[in-house]
Design an enzyme around this catalytic site. Sequence first.
Site, mmCIF file in Angstrom:
data_model
loop_
_atom_site.group_PDB
_atom_site.id
_atom_site.type_symbol
_atom_site.label_atom_id
_atom_site.label_comp_id
_atom_site.label_asym_id
_atom_site.label_seq_id
_atom_site.Cartn_x
_atom_site.Cartn_y
_atom_site.Cartn_z
ATOM 1 N N THR A 63 0.458 98.578 -6.570
ATOM 2 C CA THR A 63 -0.355 99.591 -6.482
ATOM 3 C C THR A 63 -1.081 99.193 -5.070
ATOM 4 O O THR A 63 -1.804 100.001 -4.798
ATOM 5 C CB THR A 63 -1.826 99.670 -7.444
ATOM 6 N N ASP A 103 -0.585 110.968 -7.510
ATOM 7 C CA ASP A 103 -0.878 111.875 -6.788
ATOM 8 C C ASP A 103 -0.304 111.701 -5.468
ATOM 9 O O ASP A 103 0.097 112.580 -4.464
ATOM 10 C CB ASP A 103 -2.438 112.346 -6.291
ATOM 11 N N TYR A 126 4.847 103.479 -1.850
ATOM 12 C CA TYR A 126 4.570 103.490 -3.000
ATOM 13 C C TYR A 126 4.693 104.666 -3.818
ATOM 14 O O TYR A 126 5.196 104.821 -4.882
ATOM 15 C CB TYR A 126 2.741 103.019 -2.824
HETATM 16 N N1 LIG Z 1 -5.148 102.572 -8.759
HETATM 17 C C1 LIG Z 1 -5.056 103.797 -8.135
HETATM 18 O O1 LIG Z 1 -5.693 104.485 -7.174
HETATM 19 C C2 LIG Z 1 -3.889 104.742 -8.807
HETATM 20 C C3 LIG Z 1 -3.836 105.936 -8.244
HETATM 21 C C4 LIG Z 1 -2.991 106.965 -8.784
HETATM 22 C C5 LIG Z 1 -2.016 106.230 -9.765
HETATM 23 N N2 LIG Z 1 -2.157 105.029 -10.342
HETATM 24 C C6 LIG Z 1 -1.323 104.604 -11.309
HETATM 25 O O2 LIG Z 1 -1.929 104.299 -12.548
HETATM 26 C C7 LIG Z 1 -1.319 103.192 -13.016
HETATM 27 C C8 LIG Z 1 -2.560 102.093 -13.473
HETATM 28 O O3 LIG Z 1 -3.012 101.882 -12.020
HETATM 29 P P1 LIG Z 1 -4.295 100.734 -12.047
HETATM 30 O O4 LIG Z 1 -5.257 101.468 -11.207
HETATM 31 O O5 LIG Z 1 -4.661 100.380 -13.439
HETATM 32 O O6 LIG Z 1 -3.545 99.675 -11.313
HETATM 33 P P2 LIG Z 1 -3.991 98.246 -11.150
HETATM 34 O O7 LIG Z 1 -5.378 97.886 -11.341
HETATM 35 O O8 LIG Z 1 -3.664 97.356 -9.762
HETATM 36 O O9 LIG Z 1 -3.240 97.395 -12.444
HETATM 37 C C9 LIG Z 1 -1.776 97.291 -12.116
HETATM 38 C C10 LIG Z 1 -1.356 96.182 -13.052
HETATM 39 O O10 LIG Z 1 0.081 95.837 -12.912
HETATM 40 C C11 LIG Z 1 0.269 94.689 -12.831
HETATM 41 N N3 LIG Z 1 1.423 94.284 -12.268
HETATM 42 C C12 LIG Z 1 1.680 94.404 -11.036
HETATM 43 N N4 LIG Z 1 3.061 93.657 -10.676
HETATM 44 C C13 LIG Z 1 3.459 93.257 -11.884
HETATM 45 C C14 LIG Z 1 4.745 92.493 -12.290
HETATM 46 N N5 LIG Z 1 5.515 92.304 -11.415
HETATM 47 N N6 LIG Z 1 4.712 92.509 -13.528
HETATM 48 C C15 LIG Z 1 3.842 92.815 -14.517
HETATM 49 N N7 LIG Z 1 2.668 93.142 -14.215
HETATM 50 C C16 LIG Z 1 2.467 93.551 -12.849
HETATM 51 C C17 LIG Z 1 -1.097 93.953 -12.209
HETATM 52 O O11 LIG Z 1 -1.207 92.721 -12.449
HETATM 53 P P3 LIG Z 1 -1.991 91.626 -12.044
HETATM 54 O O12 LIG Z 1 -3.251 91.909 -12.686
HETATM 55 O O13 LIG Z 1 -1.584 90.149 -12.367
HETATM 56 O O14 LIG Z 1 -2.159 91.814 -10.629
HETATM 57 C C18 LIG Z 1 -2.104 94.796 -12.987
HETATM 58 O O15 LIG Z 1 -2.583 94.288 -14.021
HETATM 59 C C19 LIG Z 1 -0.395 102.846 -12.229
HETATM 60 O O16 LIG Z 1 0.961 103.523 -12.706
HETATM 61 C C20 LIG Z 1 -0.525 103.413 -10.941
HETATM 62 O O17 LIG Z 1 0.393 103.371 -10.092
HETATM 63 C C21 LIG Z 1 -3.373 104.216 -9.866
#
Ligand SMILES: NC(=O)c1ccc[n+]([C@@H]2O[C@H](COP(=O)([O-])OP(=O)(O)OC[C@H]3O[C@@H](n4cnc5c(N)ncnc54)[C@H](OP(=O)(O)O)[C@@H]3O)[C@@H](O)[C@H]2O)c1
Length: 315
Positions: A63, A103, A126
């Site tokens: 992310t 988005d 991304y």
């Molecule tokens: N954050 C945003 O603003 C945003 C916006 C739109 C959509 N989304 C989508 O919403 C979903 C959840 O996002 P979030 O905000 O919860 O993101 P986040 O807080 O960054 O969490 C992502 C998680 O993925 C894990 N991860 C990354 N690389 C990995 C790997 N190689 N193997 C296993 N786990 C891995 C990370 O592990 P670590 O904790 O060890 O780093 C983290 O716990 C995602 O699909 C993201 O694309 C997020």
Amino acid sequence: MKPAILLIGANGQVGRELNRMLPLLGDVTALDRQRLDLSKPEEIRRAIRTFRPAWIVNAAAYTAVDNAESEEAVVSTINAEAPAVMAEEAKKTGASLVHYSTDYVFDGSKTSPYNEDDPTNPQNVYGRTKLEGERAIQASGVPHLIFRTAWVYATQGRNFLLTILRLATQREELRIVRDQVGAPTLNREIGKATANVLSQICTGTSSSFSFAKVSGIYHLTAAGETNWHDFAKAILEEATVTVASTPWFAAATNTLPLITRRVIPISTIEYPTLARRPAYSVLSNARLARTFSLRLPDWRTQLHSAFADGSLNRL
Ligand SMILES: NC(=O)c1ccc[n+]([C@@H]2O[C@H](COP(=O)([O-])OP(=O)(O)OC[C@H]3O[C@@H](n4cnc5c(N)ncnc54)[C@H](OP(=O)(O)O)[C@@H]3O)[C@@H](O)[C@H]2O)c1
């Protein structure tokens, strides 16, 4: 019998909330990066074959939008290939897949909220890799729900809310981009909405839902819209009121003293980043409302609730 649920990415903003909510619906096995590394497809296959879940819920993703620009291969493995493997394995084992997207699959050229079927045109690595992940899931034919969300924040971890609160204790003036419009969405609301949808499918309310019947992409974001500048101002307003009215808050969050006096609006050109971002990425949630009678609170209400429950961590 309660369905077995495999939660992947249990330590992320959304993953943590899902880990709180999903046990109400099924027997959850929650895996974080230590227990399942998505850069290793064989581990994904093994986990699914071992746990034999009825649902796989994938909240993991790469992310870091700007870092992604220089790490395309890794980002692609996690955001595109890993969901493809999950979908393939889910299809083989009869599981359904819940996945999250963004988005940032859109280019931001619209001026009214994006619908699920609007043309995509991601502007950064991304967004491109997340779109590939969506497409792989759709092409697999597995029953799925892909929730596109946006501007996610939480009361823990690293995100815009906590960055602004930290900066507000360090700088008298903040300069924040005003020409990017979106809908900041609290992780808790994503967890709640996901659980609500799954519970409707699980209990077969309305017209006897099944994953197969409702399979597809849904936009899942806070109602309303704002920009980063106004969001920052709203955060400071909430913090000021909360600090004044709730003595424990300042101590618990290191939010004293709040020294920011001015939040200056700037343009994207004045704040160059490695990744290009859409100028407008508000998502219409109408399909979610039509299908599941579900409407998320507007972004301002969500922000207020983030301050109201006392779970803000030390900054
Ligand atoms: N954050 C945003 O603003 C945003 C916006 C739109 C959509 N989304 C989508 O919403 C979903 C959840 O996002 P979030 O905000 O919860 O993101 P986040 O807080 O960054 O969490 C992502 C998680 O993925 C894990 N991860 C990354 N690389 C990995 C790997 N190689 N193997 C296993 N786990 C891995 C990370 O592990 P670590 O904790 O060890 O780093 C983290 O716990 C995602 O699909 C993201 O694309 C997020």
